[in-house]
Design an enzyme around this catalytic site. Sequence first.
Site, PDB file in Angstrom:
ATOM      1  N   GLU A  64       0.749  -1.208   0.035  1.00  0.00           N
ATOM      2  CA  GLU A  64      -0.115   0.083  -0.233  1.00  0.00           C
ATOM      3  C   GLU A  64       0.840   1.274   0.019  1.00  0.00           C
ATOM      4  O   GLU A  64       0.518   2.284   0.628  1.00  0.00           O
ATOM      5  CB  GLU A  64      -0.837  -0.099   1.236  1.00  0.00           C
ATOM      6  CG  GLU A  64      -0.327  -0.041   2.541  1.00  0.00           C
ATOM      7  CD  GLU A  64       0.094  -1.290   3.148  1.00  0.00           C
ATOM      8  OE1 GLU A  64       0.273  -1.448   4.325  1.00  0.00           O
ATOM      9  OE2 GLU A  64       0.142  -2.384   2.229  1.00  0.00           O
ATOM     10  N   HIS A  74      -8.325  -3.707  -0.996  1.00  0.00           N
ATOM     11  CA  HIS A  74      -7.615  -3.662  -0.122  1.00  0.00           C
ATOM     12  C   HIS A  74      -6.565  -2.667   0.000  1.00  0.00           C
ATOM     13  O   HIS A  74      -6.543  -1.899   1.177  1.00  0.00           O
ATOM     14  CB  HIS A  74      -7.042  -5.043  -0.001  1.00  0.00           C
ATOM     15  CG  HIS A  74      -6.268  -5.296   1.452  1.00  0.00           C
ATOM     16  ND1 HIS A  74      -6.865  -5.764   2.430  1.00  0.00           N
ATOM     17  CD2 HIS A  74      -5.084  -4.889   1.649  1.00  0.00           C
ATOM     18  CE1 HIS A  74      -6.114  -5.913   3.302  1.00  0.00           C
ATOM     19  NE2 HIS A  74      -4.674  -5.492   3.122  1.00  0.00           N
ATOM     20  N   GLU A  75      -5.662  -2.447  -1.008  1.00  0.00           N
ATOM     21  CA  GLU A  75      -4.496  -1.552  -0.865  1.00  0.00           C
ATOM     22  C   GLU A  75      -5.129  -0.213  -0.968  1.00  0.00           C
ATOM     23  O   GLU A  75      -4.549   0.592  -0.467  1.00  0.00           O
ATOM     24  CB  GLU A  75      -3.606  -1.770  -2.389  1.00  0.00           C
ATOM     25  CG  GLU A  75      -3.109  -3.249  -2.439  1.00  0.00           C
ATOM     26  CD  GLU A  75      -2.370  -3.625  -1.064  1.00  0.00           C
ATOM     27  OE1 GLU A  75      -1.848  -2.932  -0.206  1.00  0.00           O
ATOM     28  OE2 GLU A  75      -2.561  -5.231  -0.756  1.00  0.00           O
ATOM     29  N   HIS A  88      -6.352   0.796   2.514  1.00  0.00           N
ATOM     30  CA  HIS A  88      -4.950   1.235   3.138  1.00  0.00           C
ATOM     31  C   HIS A  88      -4.858   2.846   3.297  1.00  0.00           C
ATOM     32  O   HIS A  88      -4.157   3.126   4.210  1.00  0.00           O
ATOM     33  CB  HIS A  88      -3.827   0.708   3.017  1.00  0.00           C
ATOM     34  CG  HIS A  88      -3.331  -0.896   3.693  1.00  0.00           C
ATOM     35  ND1 HIS A  88      -3.416  -0.927   4.906  1.00  0.00           N
ATOM     36  CD2 HIS A  88      -3.304  -2.051   3.202  1.00  0.00           C
ATOM     37  CE1 HIS A  88      -2.963  -2.239   5.154  1.00  0.00           C
ATOM     38  NE2 HIS A  88      -3.259  -2.841   4.037  1.00  0.00           N
ATOM     39  N   GLU A 142      -4.163  -4.006   9.048  1.00  0.00           N
ATOM     40  CA  GLU A 142      -4.891  -5.369   8.204  1.00  0.00           C
ATOM     41  C   GLU A 142      -6.032  -5.507   8.670  1.00  0.00           C
ATOM     42  O   GLU A 142      -6.943  -5.895   7.572  1.00  0.00           O
ATOM     43  CB  GLU A 142      -3.711  -6.409   8.188  1.00  0.00           C
ATOM     44  CG  GLU A 142      -2.326  -5.994   8.000  1.00  0.00           C
ATOM     45  CD  GLU A 142      -2.209  -5.438   6.409  1.00  0.00           C
ATOM     46  OE1 GLU A 142      -3.447  -5.274   5.646  1.00  0.00           O
ATOM     47  OE2 GLU A 142      -1.289  -5.235   6.045  1.00  0.00           O
ATOM     48  N   ASP A 176       7.827 -10.146  10.449  1.00  0.00           N
ATOM     49  CA  ASP A 176       7.491 -10.810   9.125  1.00  0.00           C
ATOM     50  C   ASP A 176       6.727 -12.240   9.494  1.00  0.00           C
ATOM     51  O   ASP A 176       6.052 -12.891   8.581  1.00  0.00           O
ATOM     52  CB  ASP A 176       8.437 -11.272   8.405  1.00  0.00           C
ATOM     53  CG  ASP A 176       9.041  -9.835   7.568  1.00  0.00           C
ATOM     54  OD1 ASP A 176       8.400  -9.080   7.417  1.00  0.00           O
ATOM     55  OD2 ASP A 176      10.146 -10.055   7.060  1.00  0.00           O
ATOM     56  N   TYR A 196      -5.432 -10.021   9.506  1.00  0.00           N
ATOM     57  CA  TYR A 196      -6.334  -9.707   8.543  1.00  0.00           C
ATOM     58  C   TYR A 196      -7.767 -10.209   8.813  1.00  0.00           C
ATOM     59  O   TYR A 196      -8.682  -9.250   8.869  1.00  0.00           O
ATOM     60  CB  TYR A 196      -5.984 -10.431   7.332  1.00  0.00           C
ATOM     61  CG  TYR A 196      -4.414  -9.874   6.583  1.00  0.00           C
ATOM     62  CD1 TYR A 196      -4.738  -8.953   5.427  1.00  0.00           C
ATOM     63  CD2 TYR A 196      -3.210 -10.224   7.013  1.00  0.00           C
ATOM     64  CE1 TYR A 196      -3.686  -8.339   4.665  1.00  0.00           C
ATOM     65  CE2 TYR A 196      -2.589  -9.565   6.497  1.00  0.00           C
ATOM     66  CZ  TYR A 196      -2.472  -8.756   5.298  1.00  0.00           C
ATOM     67  OH  TYR A 196      -1.235  -8.232   4.754  1.00  0.00           O
TER      68      TYR A 196
END
Length: 646
Positions: free
Chosen positions: A306, A330-331, A334, A353, A409, A417
């Site tokens: 994003e 979704h992006e 953001h 998220e 990560d 999410y």
Amino acid sequence: MRLSRLTLCLAAVLAAACSPEAPPPAADAPPAVATSAAPAATTAVDEHSYAEPDKVRTKDIALVLDVDFAEKQLEGSATYTLEWLDPTHGRLVLDTRDLTIEKVVGERADGKWTDLIYTVDPADDVLGSRLVIAAPDRNKRIRVTYKTSPNASGLQWLEPSMTEGKKQPFMFSQSQQIHARSWVPLQDTPQVRFTYTANVTSPKDTMVLMSADNDPKAPRDGEYTFKMPQPIPSYLLAIAAGDLVFKPISERSGVWAEPAAVDKSVKEFEDTEKMIVANEKLYGPYRWDRYDMLVLPPSFPYGGMENPRLSFITPTVITGDKSLVALIAHELAHSWSGNLVTFSTAKDAWLNEGFTSYVENRIIEELYGKERADMENVIERNELAKEFKEVDPKLQQLAVKPGVLKDPDESSSATVYTKGAWFLQFLEQRFGREVFDPFLKNYFDHFAFQSIPTATFVDYLQKNLIDKHPGKVTMAEVEKWIYQPGVPEFAPKITSPRFDAVDAARAAWLKDGTLPPKSLTGNWVTQEWVHFIEGMPQTLTVDQLAALDAAYGFTGTRNGEIAQRWYPVAVRSGYTKANEAIVQFLQTIGRRKLIMPTYSELVKTPQGLALAEATFAKARPGYHPITTGSVESVIAKAKQPAAKTP
């Protein structure tokens, strides 16, 4: 992996000689946009950064960079405009990873630049190296001259053969979660937001783009300038360079891509302006001026990123039928949840998220109908249930406790999410959209351009929604969602009549081999095919797989969402006829979500492990370092000797 901060004493003295180095091109920070409130007070500690944002904060970064494809490195300088919060503090601590620091200078009160003493600590496996700069005069501006490593974790360098056009090399960044420090020394924590400018030089036939004010009309002359006037956290710093052209979708949105990919990308994403309008209707104006998309080579390790003004997008969502454009929703979402209101540490990733996944689903419902939105929800919740069978319960909490997330990560993606979105859907159901939508809009307005921890959101939720509408939701219910593993028993359920039909068709085929008629499957979209495959037994006979292949052509499909479900079933079932297509898929695609399920199945048998290793050896040059690390880990774990039973 070590999380402790390394310490080293510094001599707190300045070098006497003034540097002849001239100030960078952008001497003054660009004006920051107005924010709705003062920075949110927070006591959150970011355990994944060495920075000391309570002492000194970066307000602006001026970058001067040269893109060197031959050496696979960026080289140049970063100049920081600083705000010293502690008048007694005399050092600047920056995060770095595999950077070569060549020089550090500070601007004196008389405008001249002088050398500063600095040290670079030994590298931590996760955090990288702490760069400590002695600044007893608390210089308003400090500049670091450096160069990146060819193996920088946040950069990928592609040979021409690895691109769609096959003519020019390609480079792109991936800064989230803490990879920005591998290509810029900086306070790599979302608690620090900064504006930035950049002057970037590159080969003259290369177009350079950043998460900034990209000019579609900029000539390819080898020199590019950028400005990002809105303050962003470090993980949204982005750069890309390659054979790129632009084509508009609307006055404020368009697509950057390689020439061979731009037209099909624009067609697939032609509803983007409608998505922006739908978001604005619900949550207020789009505050980033433009929303453009950069379609990257298929080696991009994620579905999308994003980066403000320029979302990075995987080409694996281009199917020709818009069935996977939820990724664009979704992006784009953001731009409100994440880019505008940001989590203050990776432990609070659901604030980015989960909110974004919720908003994404609302946009899909608005543009493509409730049936489509419900199917998306069912698929995601099924994936959540599957992940919760394996993932550590400590990672199933929305607000992860300190010390649990060793590497940012490695958070539970389904938790941040899907569970996050499910929690907001729970609130929406209890309060009704007529109440919840204005609450969410006000939340985005109130914390615009701020970074907050979960506790701040919970406090805002209680004061502005729960207490104002008593009897709807209790704080005990909220706390169960946020601070307990799993999904509460009172979570709202969703059903999909279209999936019921898919379930019936699958059951009939498994019972007597009767394939669903084309009159039914002819209208199925990606989500229905995904559900059809996901509901299959763990293994099928080779004859059953051959029958499905003959009817529907799953092997060799260009749809990554179908491939990532079909190939693991094929591997588990010994359907070796798919091996050639599996190898091609794994060598072509670098998106972790799509390829890791197949690698994970291959390594479970000696024959599969050998195929995985051979395939990875050929695919590795085209994989992003993040993807490479994931595949290496799966293969290494499979090769470890089995533990002996006592």
